[in-house]
Write a protein that holds these residues in place. Structure first.
Motif, PDB file in Angstrom:
ATOM      1  N   ARG A   1      -4.927   1.829  -7.597  1.00 38.84           N
ATOM      2  CA  ARG A   1      -5.697   2.170  -6.392  1.00 38.84           C
ATOM      3  C   ARG A   1      -5.187   1.478  -5.128  1.00 38.84           C
ATOM      4  O   ARG A   1      -5.861   1.502  -4.099  1.00 38.84           O
ATOM      5  CB  ARG A   1      -7.184   1.850  -6.587  1.00 38.84           C
ATOM      6  N   VAL A   2      -4.013   0.863  -5.206  1.00 41.43           N
ATOM      7  CA  VAL A   2      -3.455   0.208  -4.018  1.00 41.43           C
ATOM      8  C   VAL A   2      -2.085   0.768  -3.703  1.00 41.43           C
ATOM      9  O   VAL A   2      -1.857   1.365  -2.654  1.00 41.43           O
ATOM     10  CB  VAL A   2      -3.356  -1.320  -4.214  1.00 41.43           C
TER      11      VAL A   2
ATOM     12  N   ARG B   1       0.821  -1.212   0.000  1.00 39.41           N
ATOM     13  CA  ARG B   1       0.000   0.000   0.000  1.00 39.41           C
ATOM     14  C   ARG B   1       0.853   1.259   0.000  1.00 39.41           C
ATOM     15  O   ARG B   1       1.945   1.291   0.559  1.00 39.41           O
ATOM     16  CB  ARG B   1      -0.917   0.023   1.222  1.00 39.41           C
TER      17      ARG B   1
END
Length: 228
Positions: free
Chosen positions: A222-223, A177
């Motif tokens: 999106r991570v 992340r």
């Protein structure tokens, strides 16, 4: 019995800004048989380390003038090879990974028992000359030379590049992340703009291309990012 204690010639450098804890560590480790020298901040630690090199180092990550991980890297760049144990109030996995990728060998979270610290230091002292580098596939991240290499090709890294790549290497093949990479790359409380991580990842990609690395940093939409 003295066989459970460190030899009195085992020189430990303790870098801790809290005067009470610094005094406790000096006295307590001294009673355990260690020869203890202390420093209150990163500047003093660098000065002390220029003398007879310590056999072991205990470094608080939250120093007043530096992140302890940056201090560790600075000491490594000056040729210090002594095992490093980090002390910190932080306990997230990414914080531990950042400590290891900065050249640390062990990690102890505050509050801690002095007996456990002494036991961990004895264990580090027995480990001898273990290669401190982190590897993944053909990549080798070396905290002493502060560089990443593959085969005979090597390129130097900045401290932040080193920590970010260390976090990716330690979780090779996993999607890491963005927040975890920021925590690994920058000191706690640092203001990091949204695109700052992207800039550093771009630099890492170019440096990996320079050494014709077989792995690259991929974007996970999106991570975050993944080393593969």
């Amino acid at each position: 019995m003295r066989d459970s204690r460190a030899d009195t010639s085992t020189h430990v450098l303790v870098v801790e800004d809290d005067p009470d804890l610094r005094r406790l560590l000096k006295n307590g480790l001294g009673e355990e048989g260690f020869d203890v020298q202390t420093a209150a901040n990163g500047r003093d630690a660098l000065r002390v380390a220029m003398g007879p090199p310590p056999d072991l180092m205990v470094i608080d990550i939250g120093l007043p003038d530096a992140d302890g991980r940056d201090l560790c890297q600075a000491l490594r760049s000056q040729g210090a090879t002594a095992p490093v144990l980090f002390l910190t109030a932080l306990d997230a996995v990414t914080d531990r990974v950042a400590g290891f990728s900065a050249g640390g060998d062990d990690y102890l979270t505050k509050p801690f028992a002095l007996a456990e610290l002494a036991a961990r230091l004895r264990s580090l002292a027995k480990r001898g000359n273990i290669d401190p580098a982190i590897t993944a596939g053909g990549l080798r991240l070396d905290p002493i030379s502060h560089a990443v290499s593959e085969a005979e090709r090597e390129v130097s890294l900045t401290p932040t590049e080193f920590r970010v790549l260390g976090a990716l290497i330690s979780r090779q093949g996993e999607a890491v992340r963005r927040l975890d990479l920021v925590r690994a790359g920058w000191p706690d409380g640092a203001i990091v703009h949204d695109n700052t991580l992207d800039v550093y990842v771009g630099r890492l990609r170019r440096k990996l291309e320079e050494i014709d690395a077989t792995m690259s940093v991929l974007t996970v939409h999106r991570v975050g990012y993944r080393l593969q």
